[in-house]
Write a protein that holds these residues in place. Sequence first.
Motif, short mmCIF file in Angstrom:
data_model
loop_
_atom_site.label_atom_id
_atom_site.label_comp_id
_atom_site.label_asym_id
_atom_site.label_seq_id
_atom_site.Cartn_x
_atom_site.Cartn_y
_atom_site.Cartn_z
N CYS A 41 49.27 24.16 61.72
CA CYS A 41 49.32 22.75 61.48
C CYS A 41 50.20 22.12 62.55
O CYS A 41 51.31 22.52 62.68
CB CYS A 41 50.11 22.56 60.14
SG CYS A 41 50.56 21.17 59.73
N ARG A 81 42.70 28.83 62.37
CA ARG A 81 42.16 27.31 62.06
C ARG A 81 43.09 26.18 61.90
O ARG A 81 44.12 26.28 61.18
CB ARG A 81 41.34 27.42 60.55
CG ARG A 81 40.25 28.36 60.39
CD ARG A 81 39.61 28.64 59.19
NE ARG A 81 38.62 29.48 59.08
CZ ARG A 81 38.17 30.13 57.91
NH1 ARG A 81 38.46 29.39 56.75
NH2 ARG A 81 37.04 30.90 58.15
N PHE A 129 44.84 22.44 61.69
CA PHE A 129 44.60 21.27 60.94
C PHE A 129 45.97 20.23 61.45
O PHE A 129 47.08 20.77 61.85
CB PHE A 129 44.92 21.41 59.70
CG PHE A 129 43.90 22.36 58.94
CD1 PHE A 129 42.62 21.49 58.61
CD2 PHE A 129 44.07 23.58 58.86
CE1 PHE A 129 41.49 22.16 57.79
CE2 PHE A 129 42.82 24.49 58.20
CZ PHE A 129 41.60 23.63 57.98
N THR A 143 47.56 17.97 59.78
CA THR A 143 48.66 17.65 58.91
C THR A 143 48.83 18.83 57.68
O THR A 143 48.01 19.58 57.53
CB THR A 143 48.36 16.31 57.71
OG1 THR A 143 47.07 16.62 57.02
CG2 THR A 143 48.05 15.19 58.71
N GLN A 153 49.19 18.58 54.54
CA GLN A 153 48.10 18.15 53.50
C GLN A 153 46.68 19.13 53.87
O GLN A 153 46.01 19.62 53.06
CB GLN A 153 47.96 16.93 53.17
CG GLN A 153 47.22 16.51 52.10
CD GLN A 153 47.05 14.98 51.85
OE1 GLN A 153 47.91 14.10 52.04
NE2 GLN A 153 45.94 14.46 50.86
N GLU A 154 46.32 18.84 55.03
CA GLU A 154 44.96 19.05 55.55
C GLU A 154 44.92 20.67 55.51
O GLU A 154 43.96 21.37 55.16
CB GLU A 154 44.49 18.71 56.68
CG GLU A 154 44.05 16.96 56.51
CD GLU A 154 43.94 16.48 57.93
OE1 GLU A 154 42.91 16.10 58.09
OE2 GLU A 154 44.84 16.30 58.75
N ARG A 155 46.22 21.24 55.84
CA ARG A 155 46.44 22.75 56.08
C ARG A 155 46.05 23.20 54.72
O ARG A 155 45.63 24.10 54.17
CB ARG A 155 47.50 23.14 56.69
CG ARG A 155 47.86 24.50 56.77
CD ARG A 155 49.14 24.80 57.36
NE ARG A 155 49.73 25.94 57.15
CZ ARG A 155 50.77 26.34 56.73
NH1 ARG A 155 51.70 25.49 55.81
NH2 ARG A 155 51.20 27.46 56.71
N ILE A 174 44.89 22.11 51.79
CA ILE A 174 43.37 21.82 51.30
C ILE A 174 42.56 22.98 52.17
O ILE A 174 41.68 23.59 51.32
CB ILE A 174 42.83 20.65 51.52
CG1 ILE A 174 43.62 19.55 50.78
CG2 ILE A 174 41.26 20.32 51.29
CD1 ILE A 174 43.43 19.59 49.19
N GLY A 175 42.68 23.25 53.34
CA GLY A 175 42.00 24.37 53.89
C GLY A 175 42.25 25.86 53.34
O GLY A 175 41.32 26.48 53.18
N ASP A 206 40.29 25.33 49.95
CA ASP A 206 38.81 25.20 49.95
C ASP A 206 38.23 26.49 50.86
O ASP A 206 36.94 26.60 50.69
CB ASP A 206 38.48 23.88 50.49
CG ASP A 206 38.69 22.70 49.69
OD1 ASP A 206 38.98 22.92 48.41
OD2 ASP A 206 38.44 21.62 50.06
#
Length: 181
Positions: free
Chosen positions: A63, A82, A84, A86, A88-90, A92-93, A96
């Motif tokens: 991140c 992988r 990201f 932010t 938050q996106e990390r 969610i990654g 998900d």
Amino acid sequence: MNISVFGGSAPRPGEPAYEEAKKLGALLARAGHSVLTGAYMGTMEAVSRGASEAGGHVIGLTCTELEEWRPTAYNAWVAEERRFPTLQERIIGLIDGCDAAIALPGGPGTLAEVSLMWNRMIIEASPRHPLILVGSGWRCVFDHFISELGTYIPVKDRELLQFAATVEQAASLLPSPQRPG
């Protein structure tokens, strides 16, 4: 299966929490799972190391936002990054991207990961996957949370959480990886 492991960044090599996390990574790899972690230090490093040394595949979610706050790179045992922008996106990654998640002891970041995954499963924004919390600390936190605020938490939502006393028990609660037929 892809197993996300949440946990704190504080443990260092040789400390009991680090060694337990390393053992979990090895158990998951030997069972045929790939491991997803937050990629940096502490339990994330330990799980990555244990999985890698046992021949498993390690996916590290990094991140930009975290690296701007605390300059660091992902640990040496990450095979696939992988990235990201932010935090938050990390998170969610991690949620998900998994077929199940295991939470080791940790601080506010780990609690955020557990809470967000649990809530996303409740509102069906994410598929319902095993969410296994390791250690007496998690049991104590959620027992208190439910005893004080239980009227807000239906039994069907409580049942999305599983508790394990040890990393061995947590690994045993996972469904077996599907083998090609």
